[in-house]
Write a protein that holds these residues in place. Structure first.
Motif, PDB file in Angstrom:
ATOM      1  N   ALA B 140      41.768  49.601  34.470  1.00 27.00           N
ATOM      2  CA  ALA B 140      41.892  48.525  33.303  1.00 27.00           C
ATOM      3  C   ALA B 140      41.442  47.308  33.501  1.00 27.00           C
ATOM      4  O   ALA B 140      40.616  46.714  32.639  1.00 27.00           O
ATOM      5  CB  ALA B 140      43.283  48.667  32.675  1.00 27.00           C
ATOM      6  N   ARG B 143      37.440  47.118  33.516  1.00 29.77           N
ATOM      7  CA  ARG B 143      36.922  47.075  32.220  1.00 29.77           C
ATOM      8  C   ARG B 143      37.149  45.707  31.723  1.00 29.77           C
ATOM      9  O   ARG B 143      36.362  45.234  30.856  1.00 29.77           O
ATOM     10  CB  ARG B 143      37.851  48.313  31.321  1.00 29.77           C
ATOM     11  CG  ARG B 143      36.967  49.619  31.468  1.00 29.77           C
ATOM     12  CD  ARG B 143      37.383  50.468  30.281  1.00 29.77           C
ATOM     13  NE  ARG B 143      38.912  50.457  30.055  1.00 29.77           N
ATOM     14  CZ  ARG B 143      39.595  51.405  30.487  1.00 29.77           C
ATOM     15  NH1 ARG B 143      39.333  52.353  31.501  1.00 29.77           N
ATOM     16  NH2 ARG B 143      40.948  51.380  30.175  1.00 29.77           N
ATOM     17  N   LEU B 144      38.239  45.251  31.921  1.00 29.96           N
ATOM     18  CA  LEU B 144      38.443  43.783  31.103  1.00 29.96           C
ATOM     19  C   LEU B 144      37.616  42.710  31.701  1.00 29.96           C
ATOM     20  O   LEU B 144      37.211  41.886  30.944  1.00 29.96           O
ATOM     21  CB  LEU B 144      40.130  43.380  31.499  1.00 29.96           C
ATOM     22  CG  LEU B 144      40.184  41.896  31.111  1.00 29.96           C
ATOM     23  CD1 LEU B 144      40.100  42.100  29.478  1.00 29.96           C
ATOM     24  CD2 LEU B 144      41.663  41.535  31.507  1.00 29.96           C
ATOM     25  N   THR B 147      34.698  43.210  29.977  1.00 27.02           N
ATOM     26  CA  THR B 147      34.611  42.519  28.498  1.00 27.02           C
ATOM     27  C   THR B 147      34.584  41.063  28.494  1.00 27.02           C
ATOM     28  O   THR B 147      34.016  40.383  27.666  1.00 27.02           O
ATOM     29  CB  THR B 147      36.172  43.128  28.066  1.00 27.02           C
ATOM     30  OG1 THR B 147      35.984  44.434  28.025  1.00 27.02           O
ATOM     31  CG2 THR B 147      36.269  42.351  26.681  1.00 27.02           C
ATOM     32  N   HIS B 185      44.360  39.574  31.371  1.00 31.19           N
ATOM     33  CA  HIS B 185      44.867  40.956  30.869  1.00 31.19           C
ATOM     34  C   HIS B 185      46.080  40.849  30.042  1.00 31.19           C
ATOM     35  O   HIS B 185      46.260  41.419  28.810  1.00 31.19           O
ATOM     36  CB  HIS B 185      45.251  41.630  32.111  1.00 31.19           C
ATOM     37  CG  HIS B 185      45.788  42.883  31.945  1.00 31.19           C
ATOM     38  ND1 HIS B 185      45.248  43.805  30.826  1.00 31.19           N
ATOM     39  CD2 HIS B 185      47.008  43.491  32.170  1.00 31.19           C
ATOM     40  CE1 HIS B 185      46.084  45.235  31.179  1.00 31.19           C
ATOM     41  NE2 HIS B 185      47.062  44.792  31.857  1.00 31.19           N
TER      42      HIS B 185
END
Lengths: 370, 563
Positions: B140, B143-144, B147, B185
């Protein structure tokens, strides 16, 4: 809440998002895969430039309440949020540079929140420039313009009597043609209500991002698919209206029994909005769950429907859909005349209902049985 | 007076509304700059009070809510309270009290969470460094990281994003990139948490912002059990996020920024609150967060009354009031000609300068004030958590800091001195959030008890008198909020609002005394004058809300429009 996958939507989430969009926009379910395909096929994320002018940031707050794809996926993945002073990292000169860069690149969807005070340009300046100058420049390079919330769409509360700053709607400030004379590309797409409903906004953004310049707008610049029906038509209290069951004062059992709020000032019969279908805040509720509609999707509602706590006066010989904007101001006086001097708060005025679509049954003057 | 080099930040981003801050800074021997004077200017004027004139007292809560999209329920509640006082209704049914408290608790949670992450955090996390230099292992976070990289500098399907053009690489960013990624996050998770809080308000109020269930006299609707449970479930989730995630993120910020931020950013040392959240007796002087004033030079809180408020216009775009402050309702005023913001030695603000009492104090308001007064009055909900927060803050910044280093504020309460700083404001806001999130869950239980006992009262009717007036003074998430209303023959003939940011972002008054933010910026050191990040931190610690701040007190409808 602990979902770590927010940074990117899963396939299933994405299809759910598309299905919801399709439902909002009255697209047949069989077309959902095509919507999904089209969205995935976008080579570039739609660029959004968002100006907050003479408003309260309530529409920005609503933007963060969208139910699908959810606020994080929306602002970090689904679109390219290239300018939004409420959320962007850059401040001061760096923020101005970000706007300049977006304007130079062009081709974005320009979202305007808040009215534009053309009567008093000094009443709202950004980096020393009057709002109207900023709006004209950003609008000129935009592919589409969305006026979000009643202030941007129709002037809203800044334009309510006595309109202290000469605030007007975005479409009027930019001199764009009336919506029914052109396509969204040549006009301004209005997404009213106060605040704008995030899900309605996302639906319109998506439709425009897909290049759908055929979005059909009504005479007030609203997408027909979303704003074509009245709140009253789809209200869950509608049946009670038909039975003549009205809430006549606050504090009793009538409201929780689903009685109609018309006598308490509900503007649902003259308000065109998707609230009964979309609800608010990720389906948490909507206004008619808890009180009367105040008519916030309509032009000039603050004055036209005043006092909001009094029952609608029937406009002389006209239902709203056919009312040209010029007559709106005139109607305000008629509605205001219903207001009386000394009175109770929270109790309907006595006498017959001025607004009378009432066709069947007698009014129940008594409370429902406990 | 030393003036140094002048710069302005316009727009100040990540605040509600339109704000410009002008700074005079002089060079230091270390090559940095130090702020010698600061001027805040609200750059928008709407005149909502004049729109409120002529209205029906039963509808003004809807118009008042539109003062601010961040704290609309607080304005609605202040408005119905003002009308209730005017019509002689000192208390509403207990169910209405609880629902109003619950609405305001949910809104406070929404506002504070958005403030901590979306508005404030980017002053402490170098997003570009986190996107470039962090080394995440969890999928996660991987991916962040991607992004964030796209939101900073573009990617395959995007040219830029909300994190482009930040003051990245600024030497005042002290957080390691891996911590930065972790906090970002939580920035993402907070977007869900804030929507949970807003939807809790919407469960009761129909929508948020702009709740629809309030009326002078009580409510237009009593929530049923399923609605109360739906509210409670959401606020439990919010509380879990606050306790499990947000509170520890604050600790991370304290451990990296404590030394740098715990001494600077102090105002005058006076703190004002009208009190927040009615208790069972609905006594405005004895709320859950009680009403009071803490002065820099007095050991205990003092009683305070909204009738002590006076407003000055010498430095605002309204006619001069010859040095005499005016009661918010008492004197007709109209805007004067707008002269721009370039010369702060003249008029420079659409906000007026509210001052308190005979000495014309310029108190700060907000969570620090609420906590200081509640602490002084030994409220159990507040004392324990505040002690913990102060202890951890003092520990993080080193116990060596003596009173003279800590400064004077909040003066009368040396124990809470550390809360007077930039970082102290952040700690107080988070402490406030923790207390309120917990109270929200408890109020839901009380409401369930009432409904279980078949107490279904939620509205008290009252006739509107011919001539009357009232004030509704209660704190919004950002601090002291008061609405005044004057009614004649069933209509509102005058309306006035003094909101939290009118206090905190007050301009200078007629004597030249700066407002709390202006005062707090004095002495702040800027490592890079062209990128005044340290000033931004002080500004954001107040959580400015500019839509709230600007209000004309009474508009003559024939007034010349500002041009």
């Amino acid at each position: 809440m602990s979902d770590p996958a927010i940074a990117g939507l899963t396939r299933r989430q994405f299809l759910g998002y598309c299905a919801k969009l399709a439902a909002l926009l009255a697209i047949r379910e069989t077309a959902v895969p095509r919507v999904a395909e089209a969205l995935e096929g976008l080579a570039r994320r739609p660029s959004i430039v968002w100006s907050s002018f003479m408003g309260c940031s309530g529409c920005s707050a609503q933007l963060l309440q969208n139910s699908s794809p959810g606020p994080a996926a929306l602002i970090l993945r689904a679109v390219s949020l290239d300018y939004h002073a409420g959320l962007m990292a850059a401040a001061g000169g760096a923020a101005r540079t970000a706007l300049d860069r977006a304007v130079r690149a062009g081709g974005y969807i320009y979202v305007v929140e808040g009215a534009i005070p053309v009567g008093s340009p000094g009443a709202l300046t950004v980096a020393g420039r009057p709002a109207i100058d900023v709006a004209r420049e950003a609008a000129a390079a935009a592919e589409y313009i969305i006026a979000v919330g009643n202030c941007a769409a129709y002037g809203g509360i800044p334009a309510a009597r006595p309109d202290p700053t000469g605030a007007i709607a975005v479409r009027d400030a930019l001199g764009r043609c009336a919506a029914d004379e052109g396509t969204p590309a040549g006009s301004v797409v209005n997404v009213p209500t106060c605040p704008a409903n995030a899900d309605a906004l996302v639906a319109v953004l998506t439709r425009l991002a897909l290049g759908d310049g055929n979005l059909e707008l009504d005479a007030f610049g609203r997408p027909r698919e979303l704003f074509g029906r009245t709140v009253h038509d789809e209200c869950r209290r509608r049946a009670a209206h038909g039975r003549g069951e009205f809430v006549r004062r606050y504090g009793g059992r009538a409201e929780s029994e689903g009685y109609c709020y018309l006598r308490m000032g509900c503007k649902g019969p003259e308000t065109h909005a998707p609230c009964p279908r979309l609800k608010w805040n990720d389906n948490a509720g909507w206004c008619l769950d808890v009180g009367p509609c105040i008519g916030c999707a309509e032009p000039g509602f603050w004055d036209r429907f005043a006092p909001l706590s009094s029952p609608l006066a029937e406009p002389p010989g006209a239902r709203l859909g056919a009312t040209p904007p010029e007559t709106v101001a005139g109607l305000a006086g008629a509605a205001a005349a219903v207001g009386v001097g000394a009175h109770f708060i929270g109790e309907a005025a006595t006498g017959r209902l001025p607004w009378s679509e009432r066709r069947s049954g007698d009014e129940h003057d008594s409370e429902p049985p406990p | 007076m030393r003036r140094g080099k002048r710069l302005s930040i316009d727009p100040v981003s990540r605040v509600e509304g339109h704000l410009r801050v002008t700074i005079d800074a002089e060079a230091t021997s270390r090559g940095s700059h130090r702020i010698v004077a600061a001027y805040n200017s609200a750059t928008m004027f709407r005149g909502i009070e004049s729109v409120l004139e002529g209205r029906d007292p039963g509808e003004v809560q809807h118009l008042a809510a539109r003062v601010c999209g961040m704290c609309s329920a607080a304005h609605s509640i202040a408005s119905v309270r003002a009308v209730e006082q005017a019509i002689g209704l000192p208390a509403v049914p207990d169910n209405a009290r609880l629902v109003r408290n619950m609405l305001q608790a949910a809104e406070t949670a929404f506002a504070h969470i958005v403030w901590f992450y979306q508005l404030n955090l980017l002053d402490y996390v170098d997003v570009a460094a986190a996107a470039r230099e962090s080394r995440p292992t969890l999928p996660a976070l991987v991916r962040l990281k991607e992004t964030l990289a796209h939101a900073v500098s573009g990617g395959p399907d995007v040219a830029s994003g909300p994190f482009a053009s930040g003051w990245w690489g600024h030497p005042a960013y002290l957080l390691p990139p891996d911590s930065g990624l972790e906090l970002m996050h939580h920035y993402v998770e907070a977007l869900t948490a804030q929507s949970q809080a807003a939807s809790a308000a919407a469960v009761l109020g129909g929508k948020h912002p702009m709740v629809m269930n309030l009326s002078p006299g009580g409510l237009s609707h009593l929530p049923d059990i399923s609605r109360v449970l739906a509210y409670q479930a959401r606020m439990r989730d919010v509380r879990r996020f606050v306790e499990g995630t947000l509170a520890s993120d604050l600790s991370i910020l304290i451990s990296h920024y404590g030394a740098a931020l715990a001494s600077g950013g102090r105002g005058h040392g006076h703190y004002l609150t009208w009190g927040a959240f009615d208790d069972l007796g609905q006594d405005p002087h004895d709320r859950v967060f009680p009403r009071g004033l803490v002065r820099a030079d007095e050991p205990r809180h003092a009683a305070v009354d909204p009738e002590q408020v006076r407003v000055y216009t010498g430095r605002s775009f309204y006619p001069d009031d010859s040095g005499e402050g005016r009661h918010p309702l008492s004197s007709p005023q109209e805007p004067t000609r707008f002269r721009g913001f370039d010369d702060p030695s003249d008029k420079y603000d659409w906000t007026r300068a509210p001052r308190l009492g005979l000495e014309s104090l310029s108190p700060e308001t907000g969570p620090v004030a609420q906590i200081a007064v509640a602490y002084s009055r030994e409220r159990p909900e507040v004392v324990g958590l505040t002690d913990n927060a102060v202890d951890s803050l003092e520990k993080a910044i080193g116990l060596g800091s003596g009173p003279e280093e800590r400064g004077a504020a909040p003066g009368g309460l040396p124990r809470l001195s550390v809360l007077g700083s930039t970082l102290g404001r952040m700690v107080a806001r988070v402490t406030h959030l923790r207390i309120v999130a917990d109270l929200a869950v408890r109020w839901a239980d009380e409401l369930l008890d009432n409904v279980g006992r078949r107490d279904r009262q939620f509205f008290s009717p009252r006739l509107v008198p011919d001539r009357t007036e009232g004030v509704g003074a209660c704190d919004a998430p950002r601090g002291a909020l008061a609405h005044w209303v004057r009614i004649r023959r069933g209509r509102v003939i005058r309306y006035a609002i003094v909101a939290p940011s009118a206090w905190n972002l007050s301009p200078r008054d007629d004597r030249g005394v700066p407002g709390p933010l202006e005062k707090s910026l004095e002495g702040i050191e800027l490592l890079d004058r062209d990128r005044p990040l340290e000033a931004l931190r002080v500004i954001h610690s107040f959580d400015p809300c500019m839509g709230c701040a600007v209000h004309i007190l009474d508009a003559d409808k024939s007034a010349e429009r500002p041009s």
